[in-house]
Design a protein around this motif. Structure first.
Motif, PDB file in Angstrom:
ATOM      1  N   SER A   5     -49.404 -48.643 -57.972  1.00 46.68           N
ATOM      2  CA  SER A   5     -47.992 -48.638 -57.563  1.00 46.68           C
ATOM      3  C   SER A   5     -47.771 -47.942 -56.223  1.00 46.68           C
ATOM      4  CB  SER A   5     -47.110 -47.996 -58.637  1.00 46.68           C
ATOM      5  OG  SER A   5     -46.798 -48.931 -59.632  1.00 46.68           O
ATOM      6  N   PRO A   6     -48.228 -46.685 -56.057  1.00 43.16           N
ATOM      7  CA  PRO A   6     -47.998 -46.047 -54.754  1.00 43.16           C
ATOM      8  C   PRO A   6     -48.755 -46.728 -53.613  1.00 43.16           C
ATOM      9  CG  PRO A   6     -49.101 -44.529 -56.260  1.00 43.16           C
ATOM     10  CD  PRO A   6     -48.785 -45.768 -57.022  1.00 43.16           C
ATOM     11  N   MET A   7     -49.937 -47.285 -53.922  1.00 48.44           N
ATOM     12  CA  MET A   7     -50.699 -47.972 -52.878  1.00 48.44           C
ATOM     13  C   MET A   7     -49.949 -49.223 -52.397  1.00 48.44           C
ATOM     14  SD  MET A   7     -54.548 -49.565 -52.891  1.00 48.44           S
ATOM     15  CE  MET A   7     -54.123 -50.927 -53.947  1.00 48.44           C
ATOM     16  N   MET A   8     -49.444 -50.022 -53.332  1.00 40.69           N
ATOM     17  CA  MET A   8     -48.717 -51.236 -52.948  1.00 40.69           C
ATOM     18  C   MET A   8     -47.410 -50.888 -52.240  1.00 40.69           C
ATOM     19  SD  MET A   8     -50.575 -53.795 -53.439  1.00 40.69           S
ATOM     20  CE  MET A   8     -49.366 -54.978 -52.924  1.00 40.69           C
ATOM     21  N   ARG A   9     -46.732 -49.835 -52.688  1.00 37.84           N
ATOM     22  CA  ARG A   9     -45.512 -49.393 -52.020  1.00 37.84           C
ATOM     23  C   ARG A   9     -45.809 -49.006 -50.569  1.00 37.84           C
ATOM     24  NH1 ARG A   9     -44.395 -44.152 -54.055  1.00 37.84           N
ATOM     25  NH2 ARG A   9     -45.818 -43.631 -52.385  1.00 37.84           N
ATOM     26  N   ASP A  10     -46.872 -48.224 -50.376  1.00 43.21           N
ATOM     27  CA  ASP A  10     -47.238 -47.793 -49.025  1.00 43.21           C
ATOM     28  C   ASP A  10     -47.677 -48.956 -48.152  1.00 43.21           C
ATOM     29  OD1 ASP A  10     -46.629 -45.258 -49.897  1.00 43.21           O
ATOM     30  OD2 ASP A  10     -48.724 -44.609 -50.093  1.00 43.21           O
ATOM     31  N   LEU A  11     -48.439 -49.890 -48.723  1.00 42.56           N
ATOM     32  CA  LEU A  11     -48.827 -51.089 -47.971  1.00 42.56           C
ATOM     33  C   LEU A  11     -47.597 -51.912 -47.592  1.00 42.56           C
ATOM     34  CD1 LEU A  11     -52.058 -52.371 -49.741  1.00 42.56           C
ATOM     35  CD2 LEU A  11     -51.814 -51.722 -47.355  1.00 42.56           C
ATOM     36  N   GLY A  12     -46.647 -52.013 -48.513  1.00 48.35           N
ATOM     37  CA  GLY A  12     -45.412 -52.739 -48.228  1.00 48.35           C
ATOM     38  C   GLY A  12     -44.656 -52.115 -47.069  1.00 48.35           C
ATOM     39  N   ILE A  13     -44.580 -50.800 -47.045  1.00 52.63           N
ATOM     40  CA  ILE A  13     -43.901 -50.105 -45.943  1.00 52.63           C
ATOM     41  C   ILE A  13     -44.634 -50.361 -44.632  1.00 52.63           C
ATOM     42  CG2 ILE A  13     -43.372 -47.815 -45.002  1.00 52.63           C
ATOM     43  CD1 ILE A  13     -42.859 -46.947 -47.954  1.00 52.63           C
ATOM     44  N   LEU A  14     -45.962 -50.285 -44.655  1.00 56.89           N
ATOM     45  CA  LEU A  14     -46.759 -50.507 -43.444  1.00 56.89           C
ATOM     46  C   LEU A  14     -46.572 -51.931 -42.905  1.00 56.89           C
ATOM     47  CD1 LEU A  14     -48.903 -49.252 -41.563  1.00 56.89           C
ATOM     48  CD2 LEU A  14     -50.623 -50.224 -43.083  1.00 56.89           C
ATOM     49  N   ILE A  15     -46.614 -52.915 -43.792  1.00 58.75           N
ATOM     50  CA  ILE A  15     -46.440 -54.310 -43.371  1.00 58.75           C
ATOM     51  C   ILE A  15     -45.016 -54.550 -42.885  1.00 58.75           C
ATOM     52  CG2 ILE A  15     -46.455 -56.718 -44.180  1.00 58.75           C
ATOM     53  CD1 ILE A  15     -49.246 -55.496 -43.776  1.00 58.75           C
ATOM     54  N   LEU A  16     -44.038 -53.946 -43.543  1.00 60.96           N
ATOM     55  CA  LEU A  16     -42.652 -54.083 -43.093  1.00 60.96           C
ATOM     56  C   LEU A  16     -42.476 -53.526 -41.686  1.00 60.96           C
ATOM     57  CD1 LEU A  16     -39.765 -54.958 -43.697  1.00 60.96           C
ATOM     58  CD2 LEU A  16     -39.381 -52.692 -44.691  1.00 60.96           C
ATOM     59  N   LEU A  17     -43.108 -52.391 -41.392  1.00 60.35           N
ATOM     60  CA  LEU A  17     -43.034 -51.832 -40.037  1.00 60.35           C
ATOM     61  C   LEU A  17     -43.676 -52.770 -39.011  1.00 60.35           C
ATOM     62  CD1 LEU A  17     -43.813 -48.072 -40.759  1.00 60.35           C
ATOM     63  CD2 LEU A  17     -41.606 -49.078 -40.095  1.00 60.35           C
ATOM     64  N   ALA A  18     -44.783 -53.404 -39.392  1.00 61.29           N
ATOM     65  CA  ALA A  18     -45.422 -54.374 -38.491  1.00 61.29           C
ATOM     66  C   ALA A  18     -44.501 -55.565 -38.256  1.00 61.29           C
ATOM     67  CB  ALA A  18     -46.758 -54.835 -39.073  1.00 61.29           C
ATOM     68  N   HIS A  19     -43.817 -56.026 -39.285  1.00 66.41           N
ATOM     69  CA  HIS A  19     -42.915 -57.167 -39.141  1.00 66.41           C
ATOM     70  C   HIS A  19     -41.686 -56.794 -38.310  1.00 66.41           C
ATOM     71  CE1 HIS A  19     -44.556 -59.703 -42.735  1.00 66.41           C
ATOM     72  NE2 HIS A  19     -45.493 -59.290 -41.914  1.00 66.41           N
ATOM     73  N   VAL A  20     -41.219 -55.564 -38.434  1.00 61.58           N
ATOM     74  CA  VAL A  20     -40.110 -55.106 -37.584  1.00 61.58           C
ATOM     75  C   VAL A  20     -40.553 -55.123 -36.118  1.00 61.58           C
ATOM     76  CG1 VAL A  20     -38.701 -53.091 -36.989  1.00 61.58           C
ATOM     77  CG2 VAL A  20     -38.933 -53.792 -39.373  1.00 61.58           C
ATOM     78  N   ALA A  21     -41.795 -54.720 -35.856  1.00 62.86           N
ATOM     79  CA  ALA A  21     -42.322 -54.780 -34.488  1.00 62.86           C
ATOM     80  C   ALA A  21     -42.398 -56.228 -34.000  1.00 62.86           C
ATOM     81  CB  ALA A  21     -43.703 -54.125 -34.426  1.00 62.86           C
ATOM     82  N   GLU A  22     -42.776 -57.163 -34.882  1.00 62.86           N
ATOM     83  CA  GLU A  22     -42.822 -58.575 -34.506  1.00 62.86           C
ATOM     84  C   GLU A  22     -41.423 -59.099 -34.169  1.00 62.86           C
ATOM     85  OE1 GLU A  22     -46.617 -60.250 -37.050  1.00 62.86           O
ATOM     86  OE2 GLU A  22     -44.683 -60.092 -38.046  1.00 62.86           O
ATOM     87  N   VAL A  23     -40.420 -58.672 -34.915  1.00 64.33           N
ATOM     88  CA  VAL A  23     -39.044 -59.077 -34.607  1.00 64.33           C
ATOM     89  C   VAL A  23     -38.654 -58.525 -33.238  1.00 64.33           C
ATOM     90  CG1 VAL A  23     -36.615 -58.793 -35.260  1.00 64.33           C
ATOM     91  CG2 VAL A  23     -38.306 -59.367 -36.991  1.00 64.33           C
ATOM     92  N   GLY A  24     -39.033 -57.281 -32.975  1.00 62.26           N
ATOM     93  CA  GLY A  24     -38.762 -56.703 -31.661  1.00 62.26           C
ATOM     94  C   GLY A  24     -39.408 -57.502 -30.544  1.00 62.26           C
ATOM     95  N   LEU A  25     -40.650 -57.904 -30.728  1.00 63.31           N
ATOM     96  CA  LEU A  25     -41.335 -58.731 -29.727  1.00 63.31           C
ATOM     97  C   LEU A  25     -40.650 -60.078 -29.569  1.00 63.31           C
ATOM     98  CD1 LEU A  25     -45.082 -58.066 -30.577  1.00 63.31           C
ATOM     99  CD2 LEU A  25     -43.868 -57.371 -28.520  1.00 63.31           C
ATOM    100  N   MET A  26     -40.206 -60.632 -30.691  1.00 65.59           N
ATOM    101  CA  MET A  26     -39.559 -61.943 -30.664  1.00 65.59           C
ATOM    102  C   MET A  26     -38.277 -61.896 -29.831  1.00 65.59           C
ATOM    103  SD  MET A  26     -38.441 -64.264 -33.936  1.00 65.59           S
ATOM    104  CE  MET A  26     -37.120 -63.195 -34.454  1.00 65.59           C
ATOM    105  N   TYR A  27     -37.548 -60.783 -29.910  1.00 66.65           N
ATOM    106  CA  TYR A  27     -36.288 -60.670 -29.180  1.00 66.65           C
ATOM    107  C   TYR A  27     -36.455 -60.119 -27.766  1.00 66.65           C
ATOM    108  CZ  TYR A  27     -33.168 -62.010 -32.929  1.00 66.65           C
ATOM    109  OH  TYR A  27     -32.486 -62.726 -33.872  1.00 66.65           O
ATOM    110  N   THR A  28     -37.653 -59.697 -27.386  1.00 66.27           N
ATOM    111  CA  THR A  28     -37.860 -59.174 -26.030  1.00 66.27           C
ATOM    112  C   THR A  28     -38.846 -60.051 -25.262  1.00 66.27           C
ATOM    113  OG1 THR A  28     -39.539 -57.611 -26.880  1.00 66.27           O
ATOM    114  CG2 THR A  28     -37.286 -56.787 -26.639  1.00 66.27           C
ATOM    115  N   ILE A  29     -40.116 -59.820 -25.446  1.00 65.54           N
ATOM    116  CA  ILE A  29     -41.154 -60.497 -24.667  1.00 65.54           C
ATOM    117  C   ILE A  29     -41.181 -62.004 -24.925  1.00 65.54           C
ATOM    118  CG2 ILE A  29     -43.647 -60.669 -24.323  1.00 65.54           C
ATOM    119  CD1 ILE A  29     -43.789 -57.662 -24.948  1.00 65.54           C
ATOM    120  N   LEU A  30     -40.986 -62.426 -26.161  1.00 64.49           N
ATOM    121  CA  LEU A  30     -41.107 -63.841 -26.528  1.00 64.49           C
ATOM    122  C   LEU A  30     -39.772 -64.573 -26.570  1.00 64.49           C
ATOM    123  CD1 LEU A  30     -43.663 -63.350 -29.430  1.00 64.49           C
ATOM    124  CD2 LEU A  30     -44.155 -64.006 -27.070  1.00 64.49           C
TER     125      LEU A  30
END
Length: 87
Positions: free
Chosen positions: A30-55
């Motif tokens: 449970s804590p491992m999947m929660r932490d992985l989910g947070i990490l992946i969500l942060l990566a996806h937020v960065a992708e959204v940022g790239l989508m609205y700026t560089i791309l």
């Protein structure tokens, strides 16, 4: 076909991450999947940022695109980028 499999795998991952956040998984999973989910969500937020700026000029992002990138990440963004690739 590979992108569709990636999207299905992503949905399964998010279901496990949500189950982990709700402490529904056994033991230390449970804590491992929660932490992985947070990490992946942060990566996806960065992708959204790239989508609205560089791309921005290539992707022409919409609110729907932002939501789907948060859910699927690169599995949603890559086909849009490939469609606009200069020849």
């Amino acid at each position: 076909m590979l992108m569709k499999a990636g999207r299905i795998g992503t949905l399964i991952f998010w279901a496990l991450a949500i189950a982990g956040a709700a402490a529904l998984l056994p033991g230390k999973l449970s804590p491992m999947m929660r932490d992985l989910g947070i990490l992946i969500l942060l990566a996806h937020v960065a992708e959204v940022g790239l989508m609205y700026t560089i791309l921005r000029d290539r992707v022409k992002p919409t609110g729907k695109d932002a939501a789907l990138v948060l859910l699927y990440g690169a599995f949603w963004l890559k086909p849009k980028l490939d469609a606009t690739r200069p020849t």
